[in-house]
Motif scaffolding. Structure first.
Motif, PDB file in Angstrom:
ATOM      1  N   VAL A 764      68.616   2.985 -46.936  1.00 23.35           N
ATOM      2  CA  VAL A 764      67.445   3.552 -47.587  1.00 23.35           C
ATOM      3  C   VAL A 764      66.454   3.916 -46.490  1.00 23.35           C
ATOM      4  O   VAL A 764      66.308   3.178 -45.511  1.00 23.35           O
ATOM      5  N   GLY A 765      65.820   5.085 -46.627  1.00 26.10           N
ATOM      6  CA  GLY A 765      64.951   5.497 -45.525  1.00 26.10           C
ATOM      7  C   GLY A 765      64.026   6.637 -45.869  1.00 26.10           C
ATOM      8  O   GLY A 765      64.035   7.175 -46.987  1.00 26.10           O
ATOM      9  N   LEU A 766      63.217   7.007 -44.875  1.00 26.01           N
ATOM     10  CA  LEU A 766      62.258   8.107 -44.980  1.00 26.01           C
ATOM     11  C   LEU A 766      62.728   9.262 -44.114  1.00 26.01           C
ATOM     12  O   LEU A 766      63.402   9.069 -43.100  1.00 26.01           O
ATOM     13  N   PHE A 767      62.339  10.483 -44.504  1.00 23.19           N
ATOM     14  CA  PHE A 767      62.662  11.645 -43.687  1.00 23.19           C
ATOM     15  C   PHE A 767      61.514  12.664 -43.745  1.00 23.19           C
ATOM     16  O   PHE A 767      60.731  12.696 -44.707  1.00 23.19           O
ATOM     17  N   PHE A 768      61.438  13.453 -42.683  1.00 26.94           N
ATOM     18  CA  PHE A 768      60.493  14.568 -42.599  1.00 26.94           C
ATOM     19  C   PHE A 768      61.282  15.818 -42.249  1.00 26.94           C
ATOM     20  O   PHE A 768      62.164  15.788 -41.397  1.00 26.94           O
ATOM     21  N   GLU A 769      60.954  16.946 -42.936  1.00 28.42           N
ATOM     22  CA  GLU A 769      61.652  18.200 -42.673  1.00 28.42           C
ATOM     23  C   GLU A 769      60.639  19.335 -42.481  1.00 28.42           C
ATOM     24  O   GLU A 769      59.547  19.311 -43.070  1.00 28.42           O
ATOM     25  N   ALA A 770      61.035  20.296 -41.683  1.00 28.94           N
ATOM     26  CA  ALA A 770      60.233  21.503 -41.486  1.00 28.94           C
ATOM     27  C   ALA A 770      61.180  22.658 -41.233  1.00 28.94           C
ATOM     28  O   ALA A 770      62.217  22.498 -40.583  1.00 28.94           O
ATOM     29  N   GLY A 771      60.845  23.846 -41.761  1.00 31.10           N
ATOM     30  CA  GLY A 771      61.711  24.988 -41.518  1.00 31.10           C
ATOM     31  C   GLY A 771      61.277  26.207 -42.291  1.00 31.10           C
ATOM     32  O   GLY A 771      60.277  26.211 -43.026  1.00 31.10           O
ATOM     33  N   ASN A 772      62.048  27.285 -42.135  1.00 31.06           N
ATOM     34  CA  ASN A 772      61.798  28.532 -42.844  1.00 31.06           C
ATOM     35  C   ASN A 772      63.041  29.396 -42.757  1.00 31.06           C
ATOM     36  O   ASN A 772      63.885  29.228 -41.870  1.00 31.06           O
TER      37      ASN A 772
END
Length: 826
Positions: A764-772
């Protein structure tokens, strides 16, 4: 059928390896060689006597079926029961049933019973699993100690034993010895659901009222006797405290064995604390255990001073630990011998103990050693079997004989065959060393090859490596062994060389095929496409290739994939793949039908691969509901493709990695009415730190040249369970004038994640995403989200639940999404 292949260069003379042939081999080469061949092929029915008499033994075997097992897979129970393959000997059946039953009971299913019956050539194991028992607390009855009750635990005999050991230790600390503890399981009033990180699926099923049973562990004492432990002969609190703790820890029952063990450890303890000639005696009185301390002399302190030149902290620690073992009787010769071996591993060849002194002053015992390690040596010459190896490059980074042994093996493997290379001696002075290795190196000529079974798929490999000469080498054996692992579907495989004499050898190739035909299938699910199913068929050893066919169906897609994959002899470790893919898919604003033909060559470079491919795509895009001047309502075209790619893979395991990285670089050149091309780079890195898994993922792709030629289904979008999980499926991309998304010519994506292992395969965990996904990397990280993911890693694919949103990054166009995916989704 086993087959014996005699070679001239490569001969086609074949005959079955029957009892008569084994007897012929025995008469020609001896019973030892004949038995080696029989054992390598795992033929338990045949044994060759010294006079070449062949003894045969028929085992009564039955094919195994397991029924009633809902909790554990057949493959798990086969492994637990020590059943290899699909059959079991009659003599092993009862033990196998007992092992399965014990396995269930050790995992909390206390009432499990396993029965078996033999019927129509089958051995059928019937498993009555029963309920799972969950312990929520520990109750001590008439036991004068406290025990902190644990939270939810699955009942296992091992865990119960650990609880009883801890209680027993607490009782010994109170003076109770020779304790006999008993326990029983006491049901609680209400049976409620539970969650336990070691039993995720069982936790889910615990909502069912009859799946499990909640109990307390009730422990009571049957026999015991209380003693007072008294230390005599010394008055220091430190030594009396440590001796008492040592007695309580080591003497689990008062008998000669445990008391004798305590005396040995007490002697070491007294020596380390400055009691020269120290030892203890133990007397058992009526209600008292009297430990008497005896010694010749008492020192207030013991000081060990080790001066190493040059300094090496690892060696210094080793010397101190050795001295502490018997500080009042130091054997310098034994110490030097042991230190020489340790120092040699660290690159020091000629050590010298320059000074050793023991000083007694003011009741303090001083041990002082000055050791000259001298400089780390460099290797000058390397000898093998008494002969110097020329052209042998060795870096001057100190002595590492294991690395040098590997270099020798690498240097010789293409010309010779050997099973060992070992260091036997070293000689050196003035920082220079000569190393002397020994090996069974030889150049045996291939006399003949014995296959476990004859198949054409193996013959090209044999011909490739033995066509020029018949010398058996480690290189050839490694290549054939590698080939067996990569081609075909083998339950087991192996290669072995047997020396007939120093100049001749036999090559044995064992390749037991479990099933040449395999039907497989499975289910997947996402909350985008709903349930999807796939069904496949594999045929092994078809035209020296493996044939694979797959049908995949979901709510919006039908896919058929046919392919051939096999070893190619253009170069070493070269593979070719050719196939056909039919794909019919419905998207939000158009439909796609694609028919692809492709051919690809792959060259393996250890863990890396270089790929070159050709392809043809007959593509139809229709029912197009987009306001775009460059696209018609119906588009039908042929697209030709040439691609080249490089994959660098450094994962610890390919499926569900925990450490390592992978980098992929690929260039595609397309042609329809004109040229257009794509360059893609993707990388992912996993790092496990304690119970945490860190992830960094990057993906960048760009079409360039002929932007107007890019088909709609080739363009880039983001959003969904894989990329940008805080957005709806394919909702990030370039838009037409009516705000419909059709995709961009560039893609950029970044993911940072940290997950905690709740158990080996549950995270179980956290994530961060960025993109286009826009044109020409415009606003390449415009879209961002942050979220939470729960993952269970399974052999058929991960079960993932994720929730993410962009609320921290966008106050105007807020977005959130929840995704569920399981199994293969293709």
């Amino acid at each position: 059928m086993r087959v014996l292949l005699f070679l001239l260069i490569i001969s086609s003379s074949l005959y079955a390896l029957s009892v008569d042939e084994i007897k012929t081999i025995c008469k020609q080469y001896g019973s030892e060689t004949a038995n080696e061949i029989v054992n390598f092929f795992k033929n338990e029915k045949v044994k060759v006597a010294d006079n070449c008499y062949i003894q045969t033994k028929e085992f009564e075997k039955y094919k195994v079926k397991i029924k009633g097992n809902l909790i554990y897979l057949d493959s798990t129970l086969f492994r637990v029961a020590h059943i290899k393959g699909e059959y079991i000997n009659k003599s092993d059946i009862a033990d196998a049933a007992k092992r399965i039953e014990t396995f269930y009971k050790n995992n909390g299913y206390l009432k499990t019973k396993v029965f078996y019956e033999i019927r129509n050539g089958f051995c059928i194991f019937n498993v009555k699993e029963g309920k799972l028992y969950i312990i929520t607390g520990v109750k001590l009855v008439n036991i004068p100690v406290e025990y902190k009750k644990s939270m939810i635990n699955i009942f296992t005999s091992e865990k119960i034993e650990n609880v009883l050991k801890k209680i027993n230790l607490k009782l010994r600390e109170k003076g109770y010895f020779n304790v006999d503890l008993r326990y029983e399981l006491e049901p609680v009033k209400y049976n409620y659901p539970f969650f336990h990180k070691e039993k995720i699926f069982s936790s889910i099923f615990s909502v069912l009222p009859f799946f499990h049973r909640i109990v307390n562990l009730k422990v009571y004492m049957v026999n015991s006797k209380k003693y007072t432990i008294k230390i005599v002969g010394v008055n220091e609190k430190k030594i009396t405290h440590e001796l008492k703790n040592l007695f309580v820890k080591e003497v689990k029952r008062i008998n000669s064995f445990y008391v004798g063990l305590f005396k040995v450890k007490a002697k070491d303890l007294l020596n380390s604390l400055g009691y020269e000639g120290g030892y203890v005696s133990v007397d058992l009185l009526k209600n008292e255990i009297q430990i008497s301390v005896h010694f010749e002399r008492r020192y207030k302190d013991v000081v060990i001073d080790i001066n190493l030149s040059p300094n090496d902290s690892e060696l210094k620690k080793w010397v101190k630990d050795e001295i502490k073992k018997d500080i009042f009787n130091i054997d310098l010769e034994a110490l030097k011998t042991g230190l020489s071996k340790k120092a040699f591993e660290r690159g020091f060849l000629n050590i010298e103990i320059k000074r050793a002194s023991i000083v007694e002053k003011d009741a303090v015992y001083f041990v002082s050693l000055k050791i000259d390690l001298k400089d780390k040596v460099n290797v000058s010459k390397v000898f093998l079997n008494g002969k110097e190896l020329f052209d042998f490059n060795i870096s001057n980074n100190g002595l590492d004989y294991e690395v040098i042994r590997s270099k020798i093996a690498e240097k010789l493997k293409e010309k010779y065959y050997f099973t060992y290379i070992k260091l036997v001696s070293e000689k050196g002075a003035n920082g220079i060393a000569n190393l002397y290795y020994e090996s069974d190196i030889s150049k045996p000529v291939l006399s003949h090859i014995i296959y476990f079974e004859d198949k054409d798929i193996y013959k090209p490999a044999i011909k490739k490596y033995f066509n020029k000469d018949k010398i058996i080498t480690n290189f050839k054996v490694e290549k054939i062994r590698s080939y067996l692992k990569k081609v075909g579907f083998y339950e087991e495989s192996g290669v072995k060389v047997i020396h007939l004499n120093r100049n001749k050898g036999i090559l044995l190739i064992y390749n037991k095929v479990k099933n040449r035909n395999q039907v497989y299938g499975g289910l997947g699910f996402t909350n985008i496409n709903g349930l999807n199913v796939y069904l496949g068929y594999k045929r092994f050893d078809l035209l020296n290739h493996n044939f694979n066919s797959l049908v995949f169906k979901s709510k919006n897609e039908l896919k058929l994939h046919l392919r051939l994959l096999g070893y190619n002899f253009i170069a070493d470790d070269m593979y070719d793949e050719e196939g056909i893919i039919y794909d019919d898919k419905s998207k939000d604003n158009y439909d796609v039908r694609s028919k692809k033909l492709y051919f690809q060559l792959s060259k393996s470079l250890k863990d890396d691969a270089l790929n070159v491919g050709l392809g043809l795509d007959s593509l139809k895009e229709y029912n197009i509901d987009l306001s775009l001047s460059d696209y018609k309502k119906y588009d039908d075209k042929i697209i030709y493709n040439f691609n080249i790619g490089y994959l660098l893979n450094r994962f610890d395991i390919l499926l569900n990695p925990s450490n390592g990285y992978s980098i992929s670089l690929k260039h595609d050149l397309f042609y329809s009415n004109s040229f257009f091309s794509k360059l893609s780079l993707s990388a992912v890195n996993y790092k496990t730190v304690g119970d945490y898994l860190l992830k960094l993922g990057i993906k960048v792709s760009k079409y360039y040249i002929g932007d107007n030629e890019i088909p709609l289904s080739y363009r880039f979008t983001l959003g969904g369970p894989n990329y940008m999980k805080g957005y709806s499926f394919e909702k990030i991309g370039k838009r037409d004038k009516n705000n419909n998304i059709y995709g961009g010519n560039s893609l950029s994506y970044l993911e940072l994640g940290v997950s905690k292992f709740l158990r080996r395969n549950v995270l179980v965990g956290l994530f961060f995403e960025a993109g286009n996904a826009n044109d020409n990397f415009d606003s390449s990280v415009k879209y961002k989200d942050i979220g939470l993911q729960f993952e269970i890693r399974t052999p058929i694919g991960p079960l993932r639940l994720s929730y993410a949103n962009n609320y921290l990054f966008d106050n105007k166009d807020k977005s959130q999404a929840f995704y569920i995916s399981f199994g293969q989704t293709f």
